[in-house]
Design an enzyme around this catalytic site. Structure first.
Site, short mmCIF file in Angstrom:
data_model
loop_
_atom_site.label_atom_id
_atom_site.label_comp_id
_atom_site.label_asym_id
_atom_site.label_seq_id
_atom_site.Cartn_x
_atom_site.Cartn_y
_atom_site.Cartn_z
N HIS A 1 -2.74 -5.04 -12.62
CA HIS A 1 -1.58 -5.75 -12.08
C HIS A 1 -0.37 -5.34 -12.89
O HIS A 1 -0.43 -5.32 -14.11
CB HIS A 1 -1.83 -7.26 -12.19
CG HIS A 1 -0.88 -8.06 -11.36
ND1 HIS A 1 0.46 -8.15 -11.66
CD2 HIS A 1 -1.06 -8.80 -10.24
CE1 HIS A 1 1.06 -8.92 -10.76
NE2 HIS A 1 0.15 -9.32 -9.88
N ARG B 1 8.28 -11.47 -8.09
CA ARG B 1 9.06 -10.35 -7.56
C ARG B 1 9.35 -10.56 -6.09
O ARG B 1 10.42 -10.19 -5.60
CB ARG B 1 8.32 -9.03 -7.82
CG ARG B 1 8.50 -8.53 -9.24
CD ARG B 1 7.64 -7.32 -9.54
NE ARG B 1 6.24 -7.69 -9.68
CZ ARG B 1 5.22 -7.04 -9.14
NH1 ARG B 1 5.44 -5.96 -8.43
NH2 ARG B 1 3.99 -7.46 -9.32
#
Ligand SMILES: Cc1cc2nc3c(=O)[nH]c(=O)nc-3n(C[C@H](O)[C@H](O)[C@H](O)COP(=O)(O)OP(=O)(O)OC[C@H]3O[C@@H](n4cnc5c(N)ncnc54)[C@H](O)[C@@H]3O)c2cc1C
Ligand code: FES
Lengths: 553, 265
Positions: free
Chosen positions: A329, A349
């Site tokens: 990740h 994000r």
């Protein structure tokens, strides 16, 4: 480190870098770096992704997938001797005689139990066994959300395209079809069970973008999505009175000697005694392998994510696929030391946070597929040397979280990311005001045991669902597709195992003949007998203590 | 000849460069518990695990410190990230009167901590059929009548490692206020510390679970667009197109994928 002074959780030298991030924020509010071209993606993956960098993998030398490659840490466990040898235990005394044995109660296992029960298997004929507590799992930790194409401008067709492109076209297409078609029904199921999925004031689901997706279809429950989903279905599981035991890992599967799985050996963590289960069908839902710390990476995974499932399945000759890829990740915590590797959800994000280097620049499109994004962060820190170095020597780039507030209004973080905010607050950092430092972390087992639409494997009697399975995500999983995978295929495993059970007589034998065969293969391949698996738990005890330990009891 | 030599050389140097990145990453992410030599650790402090003193590195969580000291967790350790509620810990610091609670995986060790873990909370959970339950204010008292014994002492709230207003939602449940019970308890990780501390013997977190499910099922508005989509799938609206995609070759899929239009933030 001795004389470091801290302001708001950060040492003063890191504060100076934060000032740089602050100074460019307003300019970046309306600027997002463009997404990479397919060629640029390919190049950055090949050069910087841990999966592609040489030295991390080797060939599997025995069994069904002989010749395939996988991370060394995983292959080591496939090429390992069992914890108990045939003949060491008594298989004639059956402690639990059930229709369906489910191994591991995350989202996949728990959904399977509920649907098996709904499909007519009595609650006392199902046994769910857990290595830790029921729910101590990767499922509980899913922060970001679950995908489902249910908005008018979206469709299962687009969900399919995003998923297969994100997986580098290596996904099993018919399985992906089931995933995207079932998704809206999963949402309906969760609503009927009373899950609190975030809603707009008119009742519509709140939905966000996530890496690699062309539409907003990420459904969430604040940033405790997995926790909410799991605790709701677990509560229903408990209401139904389905059989459940905890701190009872499976250490070996049992077969009838002719290739069918017929039960398992359980191990009581505390008393160290074994128990024998006979089952007409067995569902393996043990999750992933983050705690193997592949290539030395920290991980987001729970304590029990030690690859037990693929080890057990491989010994009964189940076929694996896509063993060569691992998901890192992009945004694990790089600071403070206490939480290194823990996840900062991609939804941050999705809500507008950008990765920023030490010069205050946005250097990458924030929502590239995970493998691409992670590679870009590695490049920024270790090749372009634009990372920040923490007091313990770790490198990372900033994730500019205050930008979320700037873009969506003050209070967004508190409302949508209470878990993240709490985690940093505990270490005196206010992510609404200051950015947080991130670096890629080991996150997800992309491949696993090959399954079909009914969660069947090449081994009769063995069903597989969830992270331990392979095929749905190809070579790279997209965010929110995994909790979905677990719910879709967990339910299917419950339904189809219940159907299968009806055709099975309960006089099947319990043997460890397959283990004997496996040991012979290991010996032939000259594998040293010291290595044993499944490992059940990672080893984190201090070196000094381990060096002086003596074994008395 | 010349070109061949050159290409071999670049390949080799590429390799060493890549390798060194991975090695450098592994080096910098070494765990303080298992990967660092004692002599390289500068800051130490002393904690007391169930009364026994241990010297541990200062940069650890309670959980990591216990591991450093030699404890291998079988219980009291689940997600290691503050989500599962397995690692409930009670401690008192030397010279302080206050008994404090924490999640071991999310709390820094401090010098002079006397600590013990609570791996299990004996607690009643009622069973109910959510489909048959009335969405009525009395449901809380029906299943958890002991909430009427709440003396508003606020001990539960003080014990909550998530800093939730636990007592407030218990009070809300007495009034049958589903939305407050559900919203105020939402971040609960069901660690059980509230129930262990409560003088009225309430099991707050199970009460809250009931409230949240009732509210989620009956109290929140329904998304209309979901119903519509379910209808479309049932009538096989996407079947043909999906079938076609399943049988499409990679090259063609690549084109479709890279050419797809993207929704903006
Ligand atoms: C921090 C984090 C965040 C995530 N965020 C998201 C997200 O936002 N969206 C998304 O879609 N996905 C997300 N994921 C991925 C997703 O949560 C998991 O892949 C998924 O939940 C796995 O579910 P599972 O049921 O297959 O396995 P798990 O939930 O891991 O459950 C497996 C269970 O089996 C038990 N077990 C293991 N071995 C044995 C054994 N030998 N015997 C008995 N029991 C055993 C384990 O202890 C565990 O309880 C995230 C993962 C992590 C770690
Ligand atoms: S181990 Fe899960 S909350 Fe600490």
């Amino acid at each position: 480190m001795a004389e470091l002074k801290f302001i708001g959780g950060y040492p003063t030298y890191m504060r100076e870098f934060i000032d740089v991030v602050n100074s460019t924020r307003s300019k970046r509010k309306d600027y997002t770096p463009p997404a990479m071209s397919p060629e640029a993606r390919e190049k950055i993956l090949n050069t910087y992704h841990p999966d592609y960098a040489p030295g991390g993998k080797r060939k599997i030398s025995i069994g069904q997938n002989k010749g395939d490659i996988g991370p060394k840490e995983v292959v080591d466990l496939l090429e390992a001797y069992p914890l108990v040898e045939p003949g060491e235990i008594d298989l004639s005394h059956i402690d639990y005689d059930v229709d369906i044995l489910i191994i591991g109660g995350g989202l996949a296992g728990t959904s399977a139990a509920l649907l098996a029960n709904d499909s007519g298997i009595p609650a006392d004929k199902i046994l769910l066994t857990n290595k830790l507590r029921h729910g101590d799992s990767n499922s509980t930790m899913a922060e970001g959300g679950t995908q489902s194409a249910d908005r008018p401008g979206d469709s299962p067709v687009m969900h399919f395209i995003d998923t297969i492109g994100g997986g580098h076209y290596a996904n099993k297409p018919e399985v992906v079809k089931a995933l995207v078609e079932d998704a809206p029904f999963i949402m309906q199921w969760l609503l009927e069970l009373g899950a609190m999925i975030d809603r707009e004031s008119n009742g519509d689901f709140s939905e966000r973008l996530a890496g690699g997706f062309s539409r907003k279809r990420l459904h969430y429950c604040r940033d405790y999505t997995g926790l909410e989903e799991l605790r709701v279905i677990r509560d229903e599981f408990r209401n139904k009175g389905i059989g459940c035991i905890e701190y009872f890992p499976v250490i070996e599967l049992l077969t009838d000697g002719e290739g069918r799985v017929t039960g398992a050996v359980l191990f009581n963590f505390e008393t160290e005694e074994y128990k024998i289960v006979r089952a007409k069908a067995t569902i393996l839902s043990t999750g992933g392998f983050g705690r193997l710390h592949i290539r030395g990476f920290p991980t987001t995974n729970h304590y029990g994510a030690t690859a037990d499932g693929i080890v057990l399945a491989y010994r009964v000759s189940a076929k694996l696929r896509d063993t060569d890829t691992v998901q890192y990740h992009p945004t694990g915590a790089a600071y403070p030391q206490q939480i290194v590797g823990l996840l900062l959800t991609e939804k941050l994000r999705g809500a507008g946070a950008q990765p920023i280097n030490k010069d205050g620049e946005a250097f990458v499109y924030p929502l590239e597929p995970r493998d691409v994004e992670a590679s870009a962060l590695i490049k920024e820190c270790y090749v372009r040397e634009k990372g920040i170095i923490t007091p313990t020597g770790m490198r990372g780039v900033w994730l500019d979280t205050p930008l979320i507030e700037l873009k969506n209004g003050e209070g967004t973080i508190e409302k949508e990311f209470p878990g993240m905010m709490r985690m940093f607050n505990r270490f005196d950092i206010d992510m609404r005001k200051d950015p947080v430092l991130v670096f890629p972390t080991l996150h997800y087992q992309n491949g696993g045991v090959e399954t079909d639409l009914e969660c069947k494997t090449n081994v009769e009697g063995l069903f597989v669902a969830g992270e331990v399975s392979g095929g749905v995500h190809g070579k790279n999983r997209l965010m929110g597709n995994s909790t979905l995978d677990c719910l879709v295929f967990g339910r299917r495993a419950g339904i189809y195992s219940a159907e299968y059970v009806k055709s099975v007589k309960n006089n099947r034998k319990l043997t460890m003949r397959h283990v004997k065969k496996y040991i012979n293969m290991l010996k032939k391949a000259r594998i040293k007998p010291e290595r044993r698996a499944p490992i059940l738990l990672p080893e984190y005890r201090g070196r000094a203590v381990l060096a002086r330990m003596i074994d008395i009891f | 000849m010349k070109t061949k030599k050159k290409s071999v050389k670049t390949k080799k140097s590429m390799k060493t460069e890549k390798k060194s990145i991975m090695a450098r990453i592994a080096e910098s992410t070494k765990s303080v518990t298992t990967g660092v030599e004692e002599k390289d650790i500068k800051h130490w402090l002393t904690i007391y695990i169930m009364g026994k003193a241990y010297k541990v590195p200062a940069v650890l969580t309670i959980m990591q410190a216990m591991e450093y000291a030699g404890y291998k967790f079988l219980r009291s350790c689940g997600c290691r990230a503050g989500f599962c509620g397995a690692c409930s810990t009670v401690y008192r610091k030397k010279g302080e009167y206050r008994l404090q609670t924490a999640m071991a995986c999310q709390t820094r060790v401090e010098d002079g901590m006397y600590l013990v873990q609570i791996p299990f909370a004996p607690a009643e959970k009622v069973t109910y059929d959510i489909d048959k339950e009335d969405y009525s204010a009395s449901v809380f008292l029906k299943y958890y009548p002991e909430i009427a014994r709440c003396v508003s002492c606020n001990t539960c709230t003080k014990a909550c490692p998530q800093d939730l207003e636990v007592m407030d939602y218990v009070q809300a449940s007495l009034k049958g206020d589903f939305s407050s019970v559900a919203e105020d308890s939402f971040d609960c990780i069901q660690c059980g510390l509230c129930a262990i501390r409560c003088p009225a013997e309430i099991v707050h977190y199970n009460l809250a679970q009931l409230g949240r499910r009732m509210y989620g099922k009956y109290g929140m508005p329904e998304p209309e667009h979901l119903k519509k989509r379910l209808g479309e799938i049932k009538s096989a609206k996407f079947e043909k197109e999906l079938r076609k995609l399943v049988n499409t070759r990679r090259k063609e899929l690549e084109k479709i994928y890279t050419g797809r239009d993207m929704e903006k933030e």
